[in-house]
Design a protein around this motif. Sequence first.
Motif, PDB file in Angstrom:
ATOM      1  N   GLY A 186       0.825  -1.212   0.000  1.00 44.54           N
ATOM      2  CA  GLY A 186       0.000   0.000   0.000  1.00 44.54           C
ATOM      3  C   GLY A 186       0.851   1.251   0.000  1.00 44.54           C
ATOM      4  O   GLY A 186       2.026   1.221  -0.322  1.00 44.54           O
ATOM      5  N   ASP A 187       0.258   2.343   0.370  1.00 45.30           N
ATOM      6  CA  ASP A 187       0.938   3.623   0.350  1.00 45.30           C
ATOM      7  C   ASP A 187       1.774   3.769   1.612  1.00 45.30           C
ATOM      8  O   ASP A 187       1.277   4.103   2.673  1.00 45.30           O
ATOM      9  CB  ASP A 187      -0.110   4.729   0.249  1.00 45.30           C
ATOM     10  N   VAL A 188       3.077   3.501   1.528  1.00 49.47           N
ATOM     11  CA  VAL A 188       3.860   3.529   2.757  1.00 49.47           C
ATOM     12  C   VAL A 188       4.280   4.912   3.190  1.00 49.47           C
ATOM     13  O   VAL A 188       4.834   5.075   4.251  1.00 49.47           O
ATOM     14  CB  VAL A 188       5.095   2.616   2.655  1.00 49.47           C
ATOM     15  N   GLU A 189       4.044   5.922   2.329  1.00 50.88           N
ATOM     16  CA  GLU A 189       4.321   7.269   2.778  1.00 50.88           C
ATOM     17  C   GLU A 189       3.373   7.576   3.923  1.00 50.88           C
ATOM     18  O   GLU A 189       3.696   8.296   4.840  1.00 50.88           O
ATOM     19  CB  GLU A 189       4.113   8.279   1.641  1.00 50.88           C
ATOM     20  N   GLU A 190       2.167   7.063   3.833  1.00 46.43           N
ATOM     21  CA  GLU A 190       1.200   7.230   4.914  1.00 46.43           C
ATOM     22  C   GLU A 190       0.487   5.912   5.141  1.00 46.43           C
ATOM     23  O   GLU A 190      -0.603   5.687   4.619  1.00 46.43           O
ATOM     24  CB  GLU A 190       0.183   8.310   4.533  1.00 46.43           C
ATOM     25  N   PRO A 191       1.117   5.008   5.901  1.00 48.94           N
ATOM     26  CA  PRO A 191       0.483   3.714   6.149  1.00 48.94           C
ATOM     27  C   PRO A 191      -0.863   3.891   6.855  1.00 48.94           C
ATOM     28  O   PRO A 191      -1.015   4.808   7.661  1.00 48.94           O
ATOM     29  CB  PRO A 191       1.467   2.980   7.044  1.00 48.94           C
ATOM     30  N   HIS A 192      -1.768   3.027   6.551  1.00 47.46           N
ATOM     31  CA  HIS A 192      -3.092   3.067   7.154  1.00 47.46           C
ATOM     32  C   HIS A 192      -3.100   2.072   8.311  1.00 47.46           C
ATOM     33  O   HIS A 192      -2.899   0.869   8.121  1.00 47.46           O
ATOM     34  CB  HIS A 192      -4.137   2.707   6.096  1.00 47.46           C
ATOM     35  N   VAL A 193      -3.313   2.602   9.507  1.00 45.92           N
ATOM     36  CA  VAL A 193      -3.304   1.755  10.693  1.00 45.92           C
ATOM     37  C   VAL A 193      -4.693   1.689  11.311  1.00 45.92           C
ATOM     38  O   VAL A 193      -5.373   2.717  11.447  1.00 45.92           O
ATOM     39  CB  VAL A 193      -2.306   2.310  11.742  1.00 45.92           C
ATOM     40  N   LEU A 194      -5.098   0.480  11.674  1.00 48.64           N
ATOM     41  CA  LEU A 194      -6.348   0.308  12.404  1.00 48.64           C
ATOM     42  C   LEU A 194      -5.983   0.134  13.876  1.00 48.64           C
ATOM     43  O   LEU A 194      -5.240  -0.777  14.242  1.00 48.64           O
ATOM     44  CB  LEU A 194      -7.095  -0.927  11.891  1.00 48.64           C
ATOM     45  N   ALA A 195      -6.469   1.035  14.734  1.00 48.26           N
ATOM     46  CA  ALA A 195      -6.145   0.987  16.159  1.00 48.26           C
ATOM     47  C   ALA A 195      -7.389   0.576  16.935  1.00 48.26           C
ATOM     48  O   ALA A 195      -8.447   1.185  16.792  1.00 48.26           O
ATOM     49  CB  ALA A 195      -5.657   2.346  16.642  1.00 48.26           C
TER      50      ALA A 195
END
Lengths: 168, 149
Positions: free
Chosen positions: A21-30
């Motif tokens: 995916g876009d590792v410049e801004e990883p999408h994290v589910l918290a």
Amino acid sequence: MDTSGSGSGSGSGDFTEGMVGDVEEPHVLAVDDNLVDRKIVEKLLKNSSCRVTTAENGLRALEYLGLGDNNQSSTVNNNVSKVNMIITDYCMPGMTGYELLKKIKESSVMKDVPVVIMSSENIPTRINKCLEEGAQMFMLKPLKYSDVKKLRCQLLQSSVRTSSKILV
Amino acid sequence: MENAGQLRRQYVDFVASLYHEGFLDDQFGQLQKLQDEGNPYFVVEVVSLYFEDSEKLMNNLTTALQQHVVDFKQIDAHVHQFKGSSSSIGAQRVKNTCVVFRDYCEEKNLDGCLKCLQQVKHEYYIVKNKLETMIRLERQILEAGGTIP
């Protein structure tokens, strides 16, 4: 969820094979049932240039990931941008973080997404159990900025490995 | 009307005393570090959430401890939450009281639990007061044209 921060300028964002995916801004589910902790972990992650979605319990998290009871296991919820990492509290009512981890690892779609477990209690058997089930990391609460920085480096690292695979 | 300089000095001394007297620990400092121009009310927001959440928890605890048959597991679950959020914002004394509280829950010691409930309420209201004073001082500094140290 609002996006945050500036790009990290690592250059690995050139590779958009879709593997991480876009590792410049990883999408994290918290995932955390505690309201205060949820807000803090969200900010910690946003300050580390992550896009964050929060869930208040394991069931909601699974629903978001398209792994809920009313989803087919082979269907990924199209509304969900690819989640690059899941960070979850251990002690939650209903479904613990460990149980959530198991469900994620059992899923053919999500099993390769790194899962980090957080807990306020330093119990070696608990930590080992989670690591053995495939948790990427176990972190002690309360989280500090340096903890999240460490996580962020790990996320970038996995993308670099992927990038070199593509080059070779 | 105090000037920004005087207010800043008051603020620095006040915050130092909170750490010195153990009301706050390092974790509060971590929270302040998270605040930035993009989110200048972050600390206030977290602290407000903490107040709301804590007051709910204390009400639940009070009710639970008044029951004919006390459910110590349920009480422990509430205290665990309270300990967690207190720890996350750096409310050290509240957190420490919760630790003792949990021990009493494990022992199913009703008397101990009741004493801890009183103690935790006491500690909570003190730190709430301190944090509100801190936030008020910050606002006064800004209104006087100063910057927060």
